[in-house]
Design a protein around this motif. Structure first.
Motif, PDB file in Angstrom:
ATOM      1  N   LEU A 137       0.845  -1.199   0.000  1.00 43.29           N
ATOM      2  CA  LEU A 137       0.000   0.000   0.000  1.00 43.29           C
ATOM      3  C   LEU A 137       0.880   1.248   0.000  1.00 43.29           C
ATOM      4  O   LEU A 137       0.673   2.176  -0.786  1.00 43.29           O
ATOM      5  CB  LEU A 137      -0.910   0.018   1.227  1.00 43.29           C
ATOM      6  CG  LEU A 137      -2.073  -0.980   1.230  1.00 43.29           C
ATOM      7  CD1 LEU A 137      -2.734  -1.022   2.601  1.00 43.29           C
ATOM      8  CD2 LEU A 137      -3.100  -0.601   0.168  1.00 43.29           C
ATOM      9  N   ARG A 138       1.905   1.253   0.858  1.00 43.00           N
ATOM     10  CA  ARG A 138       2.778   2.426   0.974  1.00 43.00           C
ATOM     11  C   ARG A 138       3.653   2.594  -0.268  1.00 43.00           C
ATOM     12  O   ARG A 138       4.220   3.653  -0.492  1.00 43.00           O
ATOM     13  CB  ARG A 138       3.648   2.318   2.221  1.00 43.00           C
ATOM     14  CG  ARG A 138       2.866   2.440   3.513  1.00 43.00           C
ATOM     15  CD  ARG A 138       2.279   3.836   3.651  1.00 43.00           C
ATOM     16  NE  ARG A 138       1.420   3.961   4.815  1.00 43.00           N
ATOM     17  CZ  ARG A 138       0.281   4.649   4.835  1.00 43.00           C
ATOM     18  NH1 ARG A 138      -0.130   5.272   3.760  1.00 43.00           N
ATOM     19  NH2 ARG A 138      -0.440   4.719   5.929  1.00 43.00           N
ATOM     20  N   SER A 139       3.813   1.525  -1.032  1.00 46.67           N
ATOM     21  CA  SER A 139       4.612   1.622  -2.257  1.00 46.67           C
ATOM     22  C   SER A 139       3.746   2.010  -3.443  1.00 46.67           C
ATOM     23  O   SER A 139       4.183   1.951  -4.580  1.00 46.67           O
ATOM     24  CB  SER A 139       5.301   0.294  -2.553  1.00 46.67           C
ATOM     25  OG  SER A 139       5.977  -0.170  -1.432  1.00 46.67           O
ATOM     26  N   GLY A 140       2.495   2.359  -3.180  1.00 46.66           N
ATOM     27  CA  GLY A 140       1.658   2.863  -4.248  1.00 46.66           C
ATOM     28  C   GLY A 140       0.771   1.839  -4.917  1.00 46.66           C
ATOM     29  O   GLY A 140       0.157   2.103  -5.934  1.00 46.66           O
ATOM     30  N   PHE A 141       0.701   0.644  -4.343  1.00 45.84           N
ATOM     31  CA  PHE A 141      -0.155  -0.381  -4.933  1.00 45.84           C
ATOM     32  C   PHE A 141      -1.519  -0.377  -4.244  1.00 45.84           C
ATOM     33  O   PHE A 141      -1.600  -0.349  -3.022  1.00 45.84           O
ATOM     34  CB  PHE A 141       0.485  -1.763  -4.790  1.00 45.84           C
ATOM     35  CG  PHE A 141       1.669  -1.959  -5.695  1.00 45.84           C
ATOM     36  CD1 PHE A 141       1.526  -2.600  -6.920  1.00 45.84           C
ATOM     37  CD2 PHE A 141       2.916  -1.461  -5.348  1.00 45.84           C
ATOM     38  CE1 PHE A 141       2.607  -2.758  -7.763  1.00 45.84           C
ATOM     39  CE2 PHE A 141       4.011  -1.608  -6.187  1.00 45.84           C
ATOM     40  CZ  PHE A 141       3.852  -2.267  -7.399  1.00 45.84           C
ATOM     41  N   THR A 142      -2.557  -0.382  -5.064  1.00 48.01           N
ATOM     42  CA  THR A 142      -3.919  -0.401  -4.528  1.00 48.01           C
ATOM     43  C   THR A 142      -4.402  -1.842  -4.464  1.00 48.01           C
ATOM     44  O   THR A 142      -4.127  -2.636  -5.358  1.00 48.01           O
ATOM     45  CB  THR A 142      -4.838   0.474  -5.414  1.00 48.01           C
ATOM     46  OG1 THR A 142      -4.515   1.832  -5.164  1.00 48.01           O
ATOM     47  CG2 THR A 142      -6.309   0.244  -5.109  1.00 48.01           C
ATOM     48  N   GLU A 143      -5.118  -2.136  -3.400  1.00 49.01           N
ATOM     49  CA  GLU A 143      -5.534  -3.517  -3.190  1.00 49.01           C
ATOM     50  C   GLU A 143      -6.793  -3.842  -3.993  1.00 49.01           C
ATOM     51  O   GLU A 143      -7.745  -3.055  -4.012  1.00 49.01           O
ATOM     52  CB  GLU A 143      -5.809  -3.752  -1.700  1.00 49.01           C
ATOM     53  CG  GLU A 143      -6.077  -5.207  -1.404  1.00 49.01           C
ATOM     54  CD  GLU A 143      -6.394  -5.471   0.060  1.00 49.01           C
ATOM     55  OE1 GLU A 143      -6.001  -6.532   0.547  1.00 49.01           O
ATOM     56  OE2 GLU A 143      -7.033  -4.620   0.701  1.00 49.01           O
ATOM     57  N   VAL A 144      -6.785  -4.986  -4.634  1.00 44.35           N
ATOM     58  CA  VAL A 144      -7.999  -5.460  -5.315  1.00 44.35           C
ATOM     59  C   VAL A 144      -8.410  -6.789  -4.683  1.00 44.35           C
ATOM     60  O   VAL A 144      -7.610  -7.439  -4.010  1.00 44.35           O
ATOM     61  CB  VAL A 144      -7.777  -5.672  -6.830  1.00 44.35           C
ATOM     62  CG1 VAL A 144      -7.502  -4.360  -7.520  1.00 44.35           C
ATOM     63  CG2 VAL A 144      -6.656  -6.666  -7.098  1.00 44.35           C
ATOM     64  N   ILE A 145      -9.683  -7.128  -4.873  1.00 48.72           N
ATOM     65  CA  ILE A 145     -10.143  -8.461  -4.496  1.00 48.72           C
ATOM     66  C   ILE A 145     -10.853  -9.039  -5.708  1.00 48.72           C
ATOM     67  O   ILE A 145     -11.777  -8.420  -6.243  1.00 48.72           O
ATOM     68  CB  ILE A 145     -11.114  -8.427  -3.294  1.00 48.72           C
ATOM     69  CG1 ILE A 145     -10.448  -7.782  -2.071  1.00 48.72           C
ATOM     70  CG2 ILE A 145     -11.577  -9.846  -2.944  1.00 48.72           C
ATOM     71  CD1 ILE A 145     -11.349  -7.690  -0.854  1.00 48.72           C
ATOM     72  N   ASN A 146     -10.371 -10.163  -6.171  1.00 49.44           N
ATOM     73  CA  ASN A 146     -10.999 -10.821  -7.320  1.00 49.44           C
ATOM     74  C   ASN A 146     -11.669 -12.110  -6.872  1.00 49.44           C
ATOM     75  O   ASN A 146     -11.326 -12.660  -5.818  1.00 49.44           O
ATOM     76  CB  ASN A 146      -9.945 -11.140  -8.375  1.00 49.44           C
ATOM     77  CG  ASN A 146      -9.465  -9.883  -9.094  1.00 49.44           C
ATOM     78  OD1 ASN A 146     -10.232  -9.230  -9.784  1.00 49.44           O
ATOM     79  ND2 ASN A 146      -8.203  -9.537  -8.898  1.00 49.44           N
ATOM     80  N   TYR A 147     -12.616 -12.577  -7.670  1.00 49.91           N
ATOM     81  CA  TYR A 147     -13.217 -13.873  -7.388  1.00 49.91           C
ATOM     82  C   TYR A 147     -12.141 -14.949  -7.416  1.00 49.91           C
ATOM     83  O   TYR A 147     -11.171 -14.844  -8.164  1.00 49.91           O
ATOM     84  CB  TYR A 147     -14.281 -14.217  -8.435  1.00 49.91           C
ATOM     85  CG  TYR A 147     -15.497 -13.330  -8.357  1.00 49.91           C
ATOM     86  CD1 TYR A 147     -15.981 -12.892  -7.132  1.00 49.91           C
ATOM     87  CD2 TYR A 147     -16.188 -12.944  -9.510  1.00 49.91           C
ATOM     88  CE1 TYR A 147     -17.101 -12.087  -7.055  1.00 49.91           C
ATOM     89  CE2 TYR A 147     -17.310 -12.130  -9.441  1.00 49.91           C
ATOM     90  CZ  TYR A 147     -17.761 -11.706  -8.209  1.00 49.91           C
ATOM     91  OH  TYR A 147     -18.860 -10.914  -8.123  1.00 49.91           O
TER      92      TYR A 147
END
Lengths: 334, 701
Positions: B399-409
């Protein structure tokens, strides 16, 4: 002597830069400077006057040194400032923005709920997402060919293996391994073959279980009201009403006063003023029998909730599918 | 279930408004989910839980309200004053386990026509389509009494008899039976399904639907009404296997009232006389397997113990005395409760305690926090706690490195593995199949997080979103049994990342290659977790750029890979127009975590200063940094404190096929201050050693 001081003060007033100042310094304090010359005269002064003369000349020397130092540091400061200003940049231009990522709203909500229960002394457990029919249904008092199975449309991997339809099997797995007291929550993904505006085939639940000597329905209410007040605010109305889950008895569904309309009736609460938020109940003695707990000695309660629903209410999200489209414009809002 | 308020009030005298009644029902466990104004009536949508089939009727709801309000309710008129003639009909139950009771009555000389308006309206309010006065009468009774009935055209029944049994019991052997139900569909019946037969053939699927050949038609004059008790499991199994659900099967599979069926039968005959001018003939009632409700022993003390209350015996009994239970006080501590026949869900004391709670009122029980037992967590849960902290750290770092979290099926399309060129013998081909997927693309459980992350990028690009950095943590599922006893597949926690970058006009330029950005983040995470024994080795993952990808090792264990996505796949995915760099990485967190469980131990700070030396070597372009570092580290000197590479250069002033690598060595002794002369000797020897190893030469500066 006083004239000398006055002349120095006049001259120092007209100093305009470090070069001038340096010249002034040399003129008075340099090796061949006026003050140095005066000091050299010291030996020719009659001994009686020598001390007084010496003191005067030293006082004036000190005075001049201080004046020069003060002016020098001021001039140096100004010089530096001039220099730095010539290096100036446009501070109104936007910075090299390091955009932090955002936590998915489901996991954000999940952590919030988890934290509340952890503060109440619950530990966190996990179980497999692909689960035996036994743990998902039978050990929870949902036999094959029972209409209660209709409550949960099931994905099958084989006749005996399913994608877990709820997080409740973790209850059984933990109780099989551990003697009471147990107090834990089990968050995770669950699956049901259902897809429309309000259902996705995968969603998230948190299960909770507390078993010990003397745990009763009143405690179930105590823990869940405390949780709901932490989550939705201390003035949120909470309502318990009877329901049915095969693995708890008595079973309850728990509503909170609609947080969208403040219980005055809206589309979200279907004009009832209430929002269903949790399922719960006292652990059915039959479940205890499956895991070898003595229902005479121990009692407990279990509860479960859907994270999507809570996240939707919390952020006023009206379409559950947004959670799984993963549109960055949506995700960046949390 | 739809419940008409006006109809309900016909059976029970309630003064409360519809809103108040709805609230009352909700608070005794019959949740009113919605209310709808239909002309001058209000229709409740009641959510009846699967344990309460007795509430799937107007009578059932009235019964509950009667207990809640303490007001009596009445059954609708069903007394048959006189019978016109005798039955002369034979019924034979061949499978007594599957059909515990079977009753029937004949009504002759009916005049088939439309039902009266009031009756049709009530059916319609409950979502049942009116057909004719005879069929409507059976449906009306179903809604009213909750007991499903069936009306046969008597003249189409052959041999003046009915037999109830499975194919095996009726014919002596299992056989394929095709049967046309009254919806006109021919169905193949499973072997063990219970059927209703006349002298020659099956004429109805017991409890589910009648046959087309014995259907009541406009020309029907004589009726045989069936009212029976069928065993729920069999009905449910048959209904599932032929995929036919009806109002009738819905009730039978949940359990009907074996006692009420006679009253329901009479009520239907009564209505047929009223609305179709029928003449009521005699009835038959075969009841071979009597139902005897259990006597459930309950201790007063246990009631209070479960609820956390201190109720007196009288208060406890008062809660349930209007529920139709036979209560027998055994002694000072216990009572016995015998439920009515319509409450087969009441089997044990827990069931009776729930009834007490329902009518005592959930809201009257005080909320009280348990007196907690505080103990030391088991070793196992302490380990789990540590593990989850590590997992959180990893997530937080991304998150702090600029990656946004996703949740996939967790589902995957097998075709996605083809796109990624995954080999046939790769573990990721060991798919867990779902037997009943919603879509063909979702027929397997994912074995890698990458395909979904790629789809996330494509989706966002198509919506005009750029500069995408996503990560997901979640499980992958490998169809290798992790445990021979359970047969469950292996579940592994992975983290997957995707970094999409296209050359765009930006204020500040960063020429760092995307591979190194991603690798840097991963290395930072390792360092944060105090994992130092990691290495990156050229990868052969088929979907990565062969020149810009690496497998990630900790010690000798491969835990993942990182690299630039193969341009061939970028082509297939049709995103080449943006000329993007796409880096992907996937790491097995379960494998990583044990390495991160190190206990930190303080090392004292150095007491004496260090001396540094920088050296640039000309070497072959093919020499990898890791090889150089390995050789540098293999030089044995106790004075070497740290070595790092700080520059790599190719191009002007460097011969073709060569590159310059500059490294820094920091020397330090733990017991004294070093001097330059001493270090010059050591460093010279180190440079000679490394030049020989790398076949490189010292670059003159």
């Amino acid at each position: 002597m006083e004239d000398l001081k006055q002349t120095f003060l006049d001259e120092i007033k007209s100093v305009e830069g470090l070069v001038d100042l340096s010249n002034l310094k040399i003129k008075y304090l340099g090796k061949k400077g006026i003050i140095t010359a005066q000091l050299k005269k010291l030996s020719s002064i009659p001994p009686a006057d020598r001390a007084l003369f010496g003191k005067k000349i030293n006082d004036i020397k000190q005075f001049m040194e201080t004046e020069i130092d003060v002016l020098e540091s001021r001039l140096k400061g100004e010089e530096l400032k001039r220099q730095l200003l010539s290096d100036s940049i446009d501070v109104t231009l936007s910075g090299k923005f390091v955009s932090f990522g955002r936590e998915h709203p489901i996991n954000k909500t999940l952590s919030e709920i988890t934290d509340i229960f952890v503060r109440m002394g619950f530990s966190v457990e996990e179980g497999p997402e692909i689960e035996l029919d036994y743990y998902n249904f039978e050990a929870l008092n949902i036999p094959k060919d029972h209409p209660a199975r209709d409550m949960q449309d099931t994905f099958y991997v084989s006749p005996d293996i399913v994608l877990r339809t709820h997080t409740s099997p973790v209850q059984v797995r933990v109780m099989e391994k551990r003697k009471p007291p147990v107090r834990f929550i089990a968050p995770g993904k669950v699956y049901r073959c259902d897809a429309d505006v309000t259902h996705t085939p995968m969603f998230h639940q948190i299960e909770g279980l507390m078993v010990d000597k003397g745990i009763n329905f009143s405690n179930l209410k105590g823990v869940l009201v405390t949780f709901l007040h932490h989550m939705f605010g201390p003035d949120t109305p909470v309502r318990f009403r009877p329901s049915f889950f095969p693995f708890t008895e008595p079973s309850a569904e728990i509503d909170i006063g609609c947080i969208i309309c403040n219980s005055s009736g809206c589309r979200v609460c279907k004009n009832s003023g209430w929002l269903e938020i949790l399922g719960a109940g006292m652990v059915n003695p039959r479940v205890f029998e499956h895991v070898g707990y003595d229902p005479e000695e121990y009692s407990g309660f279990a509860f479960g909730m859907g994270i999507e629903r809570i996240a939707m209410l919390k952020y006023s999200i009206d379409d559950i599918r947004l959670f799984y489209e993963n549109d960055i414009r949506f995700l960046r809002q949390f | 279930m739809k419940v008409s308020f006006e109809w309900l009030k016909e059976l029970i005298n309630i003064k409360d408004s519809a809103d108040e009644v709805a609230h009352r029902l909700t608070m005794i466990g019959l949740e009113v989910e919605a209310m709808e104004q239909v002309n001058d009536d209000i229709v409740f949508e009641v959510n009846v839980t699967p344990n309460r089939p007795d509430c799937l009727s107007i009578v059932g709801i009235a019964r509950e309200l009667s207990a809640a309000y303490g007001v009596a309710y009445e059954l609708p008129a069903h007394d048959i004053a006189a019978e016109t003639g005798e039955l002369n009909f034979n019924v034979d139950i061949l499978d007594k386990e599957l059909c515990n009771r079977y009753a029937g009555r004949i009504v002759r000389n009916v005049k088939i026509c439309e039902s009266p308006e009031w009756l049709k309206k009530r059916l319609e309010k409950c979502n049942i389509r009116p057909i004719n006065n005879v069929v409507d009468a059976t449906n009306y009774v179903l809604l009213e009494f909750g007991h499903p009935l069936h009306a046969f055209d008597l003249k189409t029944i052959k041999g003046n008899c009915i037999r109830i049994g499975t194919c095996r019991t009726v014919k002596g052997q299992a056989a394929k039976i095709k049967f046309k139900t009254l919806d006109g569909i021919e169905r193949e019946m499973p072997d063990d399904s219970l059927l209703i037969w006349d002298a020659e053939r099956p004429i109805a699927i017991a409890g589910i639907m009648g046959g087309i050949e014995t259907e009541v038609s406009d020309y029907t004059t004589d009726i045989f009404i069936e009212s029976a008790y069928f065993e729920p499991t069999n009905i449910r199994r048959t209904s599932k296997s032929i995929d036919l659900k009806t109002e009738s099967s819905y009730r039978f599979e949940r359990g009907t009232d074996i006692k009420m069926l006679k009253k329901a039968l009479d009520r239907a005959a009564y209505l047929m006389k009223e609305t179709a001018d029928g003449e009521i003939y005699g009835k038959i009632d075969i009841y071979p397997k009597r139902y005897i409700p259990p006597k459930i022993q309950v201790r007063y003390e246990r009631v209070n113990r479960v609820l956390g209350l201190k109720l007196a015996k009288k208060e406890i009994l008062a809660c349930i005395n209007k529920l139709g239970l036979d209560i027998e006080e055994v002694d000072a501590n216990t009572f016995k409760a015998k439920p009515p026949t319509y409450r087969r869900d009441l089997k044990r004391d827990a069931d009776i305690i729930e009834e007490i709670t329902r009518f005592y009122g959930y809201d009257r029980i005080p909320a009280e926090l348990p007196k907690a037992t505080i103990g030391i967590d088991s070793q196992e849960s302490r380990v789990r706690g540590q593990e989850s902290k590590i997992k959180n750290n990893i997530k937080e770092s991304f998150l702090r490195s600029g990656f946004t979290e996703v949740i996939n099926y967790s589902f995957m399309d097998a075709k996605d593995l083809d796109i990624l060129n995954i080999a046939a013998d790769d573990e990721r081909r060991c798919l867990v199949d779902i037997r009943n997927p919603l879509r063909a693309e979702d027929a397997h459980m994912r074995t890698t997080l990458i395909p979904a992350l790629i789809k996330n990028v494509i989706y966002n690009l198509s919506h005009g979103n750029r500069e995408l950095r996503f990560f997901e943590t979640g499980r992958v599922f490998i169809n290798i049994s992790q445990d021979k006893n359970s047969g469950l597949p292996l579940e592994k926690e992975h983290v997957g990342i995707i970094y999409y970058h296209e050359k765009s006009r930006t204020l500040y330029k960063d020429e760092t290659q995307v591979f190194y950005i991603v690798k840097g983040i991963i290395e930072a995470i390792f360092n944060d977790l105090k994992i130092y024994d990691y290495s990156f080795k050229r990868s052969s993952e088929p979907f990565l750029h062969p020149g810009q990808s690496a497998d990630i090792f900790i010690g000798d264990n491969k835990i993942g890979y990182a690299g630039i996505m193969s341009p061939a796949i970028v082509d297939i995915l049709d995103i080449k127009a943006h000329r993007p760099f796409i880096a992907i990485a996937e790491i097995d967190i379960d494998r990583l975590v044990p390495y991160a469980m190190q206990v930190v131990q303080y090392r004292s700070l150095p007491k004496y200063p260090h001396i540094e030396r920088d050296t640039a070597l000309l070497v072959d372009v093919s020499l990898e940094a890791s090889a150089l570092m390995k050789w540098l580290r293999s030089y044995s000197s106790e004075l070497i404190d740290d070595i790092s590479i700080f520059d790599v250069y190719q191009g002007k002033n460097i011969p073709e096929g060569k590159k310059s690598i500059a490294f820094n060595v920091r020397y330090r002794a733990s017991d004294r201050t070093l001097n330059d002369d001493e270090i010059d000797v050591v460093h010279k020897s180190l440079v000679a050693y490394i030049s020989e190893k790398t076949k490189g030469q010292l670059r003159s500066s």
